[in-house]
Design a protein around this motif. Structure first.
Motif, short mmCIF file in Angstrom:
data_model
loop_
_atom_site.label_atom_id
_atom_site.label_comp_id
_atom_site.label_asym_id
_atom_site.label_seq_id
_atom_site.Cartn_x
_atom_site.Cartn_y
_atom_site.Cartn_z
N SER A 1 0.83 -1.20 0.00
CA SER A 1 0.00 0.00 0.00
C SER A 1 0.87 1.25 0.00
CB SER A 1 -0.94 -0.01 1.21
OG SER A 1 -1.93 0.99 1.10
N SER A 2 0.28 2.36 0.46
CA SER A 2 0.91 3.68 0.32
C SER A 2 1.99 3.97 1.36
CB SER A 2 -0.16 4.76 0.43
OG SER A 2 -0.75 4.73 1.73
N GLY A 3 1.98 3.25 2.46
CA GLY A 3 2.95 3.54 3.52
C GLY A 3 2.37 4.33 4.67
N ILE A 4 1.11 4.78 4.56
CA ILE A 4 0.48 5.54 5.64
C ILE A 4 -0.16 4.61 6.65
CG2 ILE A 4 -1.39 7.13 6.21
CD1 ILE A 4 -0.90 8.60 3.68
N ILE A 5 0.29 4.72 7.88
CA ILE A 5 -0.29 3.95 8.99
C ILE A 5 -0.68 4.94 10.08
CG2 ILE A 5 0.17 2.27 10.80
CD1 ILE A 5 1.99 0.80 8.93
N SER A 6 -1.89 4.78 10.61
CA SER A 6 -2.38 5.69 11.64
C SER A 6 -2.43 5.01 12.99
CB SER A 6 -3.77 6.21 11.28
OG SER A 6 -4.31 6.98 12.33
N ASN A 7 -1.52 5.41 13.90
CA ASN A 7 -1.55 4.84 15.25
C ASN A 7 -2.80 5.26 16.00
OD1 ASN A 7 0.94 3.58 14.92
ND2 ASN A 7 2.07 5.38 15.63
N LYS A 8 -3.40 6.38 15.60
CA LYS A 8 -4.62 6.84 16.25
C LYS A 8 -5.80 5.94 15.93
CE LYS A 8 -3.27 11.72 16.43
NZ LYS A 8 -3.63 13.11 16.04
N LEU A 9 -5.68 5.15 14.85
CA LEU A 9 -6.75 4.24 14.47
C LEU A 9 -6.34 2.80 14.73
CD1 LEU A 9 -7.93 5.92 11.15
CD2 LEU A 9 -9.01 6.03 13.40
N ASN A 10 -5.57 2.57 15.79
CA ASN A 10 -5.22 1.22 16.25
C ASN A 10 -4.38 0.44 15.26
OD1 ASN A 10 -6.82 1.64 18.63
ND2 ASN A 10 -8.65 1.17 17.43
N ASP A 11 -3.52 1.14 14.50
CA ASP A 11 -2.63 0.45 13.57
C ASP A 11 -1.25 0.23 14.17
OD1 ASP A 11 -4.78 0.80 11.96
OD2 ASP A 11 -3.83 2.15 10.52
N ASP A 12 -1.13 0.31 15.50
CA ASP A 12 0.19 0.29 16.14
C ASP A 12 0.88 -1.07 16.04
OD1 ASP A 12 -2.07 -0.29 17.88
OD2 ASP A 12 -0.59 -0.66 19.44
N LYS A 13 0.15 -2.12 15.67
CA LYS A 13 0.75 -3.45 15.53
C LYS A 13 1.29 -3.68 14.12
CE LYS A 13 -2.17 -5.64 19.06
NZ LYS A 13 -3.15 -6.71 19.33
N ILE A 14 1.14 -2.68 13.25
CA ILE A 14 1.53 -2.83 11.85
C ILE A 14 2.71 -1.91 11.53
CG2 ILE A 14 0.71 -2.72 9.46
CD1 ILE A 14 -0.68 -4.80 11.26
N VAL A 15 3.62 -2.41 10.69
CA VAL A 15 4.82 -1.66 10.29
C VAL A 15 4.83 -1.53 8.77
CG1 VAL A 15 7.34 -1.65 10.25
CG2 VAL A 15 6.12 -2.46 12.28
N ALA A 16 5.22 -0.36 8.27
CA ALA A 16 5.35 -0.14 6.83
C ALA A 16 6.82 -0.12 6.45
CB ALA A 16 4.69 1.18 6.43
#
Length: 308
Positions: A247-262
Motif C-alpha cells: 500500500s501507500s505507507g500511511i499507517i495511523s496509530n490513532k486508528l489502532n494500527d500500532d501493531k503494523i509496520v510499513a
C-alpha cells in the motif's frame, strides 16, 4: 415539473428500486411509477432504465439527476433558512478504497459537526463500487489510486461514468506487515524477500480484473494468496499469519494500527492517490471541508499535496 417528483426520483436512485422507494415514501408502486413517467414525458427524456433487477439511471438520467440534486440542495437551504421548526440533517457520503487517512479525516470531520442531527456515510468498498456510488450520487466523493498499470483503463472508466479525478499526493509502495514479522529487521524489502509470506489483498467482487486491484503489482504470481474484505481482517492476518500487503505507507496509530509496520518496497513504481467526484456535481460545503481536512492529515503524515 414539481419538487416532489425530484424527491421521488432521488429516493428511487438511492434505493435502486421503485418498490423499495415506494415503501420508504409511503406510496403505492403504481403511483410512484406514474409520477416518474410524467416527469420523463415532461422532460422528453428517459431517466430510468427498468429491469427485473431494479432501476438505474440512463446517460440522460445521470445528467438530469446532477441538476436535480442541485435544485434539491437549494430547496433544503431555503427550508433551513425560513422553516424555523424544520431540523435539517447534515448529510455527506464518501466511497473509498481501504486507507487509514480517509477514515482518520472522516472521524475528525464528524467531531467538528455541531448539528443536532446528521447522516454521514463512509463506504470502504470495492473499486468498481466507488465509480457506481459516484455516478448514482450515493456518494459525493471517492478516493482511490492510479499508477502506470491501471491509469489508462481507469481514466477511460472515469470518462464513461462522467467522473473527474483530482490527484492528492504521490506515494512510493510500502509493504505492510505485523510488528513481529522478521521482515521488520530490513530497511527495504524486495519481491524476493516476500516469496514465502502469505500475500493479502482486498477482494473485488464479481469484477476481478487486475486493473481494479487496490494493490500494485497485482499480476505477479504468488505461492500463497489470501483475499479479505475489510481492513480489520487484513491487519489481523498480518499479525496472526505473518502476511503482508502492499500500500501507500500511511499507517495511523490513532486508528489502532500500532501493531503494523510499513517497510519501503524496492520496486520501480509509484501510486498517485486522489479524489473523484461527478463532473456535473457542485461539491457541498461539508465535502469541501472534508477535502481540506483530508489534505491536512496527509501533510501530517509527511506527504506533499499535489496542487493543480
Amino acid at each position: 415539473m414539481r419538487i416532489q417528483q425530484l424527491k421521488y426520483l432521488e429516493t428511487i436512485v438511492k434505493t435502486g428500486s421503485i418498490n423499495e422507494a415506494a415503501k420508504e415514501l409511503y406510496l403505492t408502486q403504481p403511483s410512484l411509477s406514474n409520477a416518474i413517467k410524467d416527469l420523463e414525458n415532461e422532460m422528453g427524456i428517459q431517466i430510468l432504465l427498468r429491469s427485473k433487477l431494479g432501476v438505474t439511471l440512463t446517460d440522460d438520467g445521470r445528467e438530469f439527476m446532477a441538476y436535480a440534486r442541485q435544485v434539491l440542495d437549494q430547496v433544503q437551504l431555503l427550508q433551513g433558512r425560513y422553516e424555523k421548526d424544520t431540523i435539517q440533517k447534515q448529510a455527506f457520503s464518501v466511497s473509498a478504497q481501504h486507507y487509514a487517512f480517509v477514515v482518520h479525516a472522516f472521524v475528525e470531520l464528524i467531531k467538528t459537526v455541531k448539528a443536532d442531527e446528521y447522516k454521514f456515510t463512509l463506504r470502504e468498498t470495492e473499486t468498481e463500487n466507488i465509480l457506481k456510488d459516484l455516478s448514482s450520487f450515493k456518494s459525493e466523493i471517492g478516493i482511490l489510486y492510479l499508477n502506470n498499470f491501471n491509469r489508462q483503463v481507469m481514466q477511460r472508466l472515469f470518462k464513461e461514468y462522467d467522473l473527474e479525478f483530482t490527484p492528492l499526493f504521490k506515494a512510493l509502495p510500502h509493504v505492510f506487515v505485523g510488528r513481529q514479522n522478521p521482515l521488520t529487521k530490513k530497511k527495504r524489502v524486495t519481491l524476493a524477500d516476500l516469496t514465502d509470506y502469505p500475500y493479502l489483498s482486498y477482494e473485488q467482487g464479481d469484477n476481478n480484473s487486475f486493473y481494479f486491484s487496490e494493490e500494485i503489482l497485482s499480476t505477479l504470481d504468488r505461492k500463497k494468496n489470501i483475499k479479505v474484505s475489510d481492513r480489520a481482517t487484513i491487519f489481523n492476518l498480518m499479525v496472526g499469519l505473518n502476511g503482508y500487503t502492499i500500500s501507500s505507507g500511511i499507517i495511523s496509530n490513532k486508528l489502532n494500527d500500532d501493531k503494523i509496520v510499513a517497510i519501503p518496497l524496492d520496486v520501480d513504481d509509484s501510486m498517485t492517490l486522489g479524489w473523484l467526484k461527478h463532473r456535473q456535481l457542485e461539491l457541498s460545503p461539508i465535502a469541501k471541508k472534508y477535502l481540506k481536512m483530508l489534505k491536512e492529515h496527509i501533510r501530517g503524515y509527511g506527504f506533499e499535496i499535489i496542487e493543480k
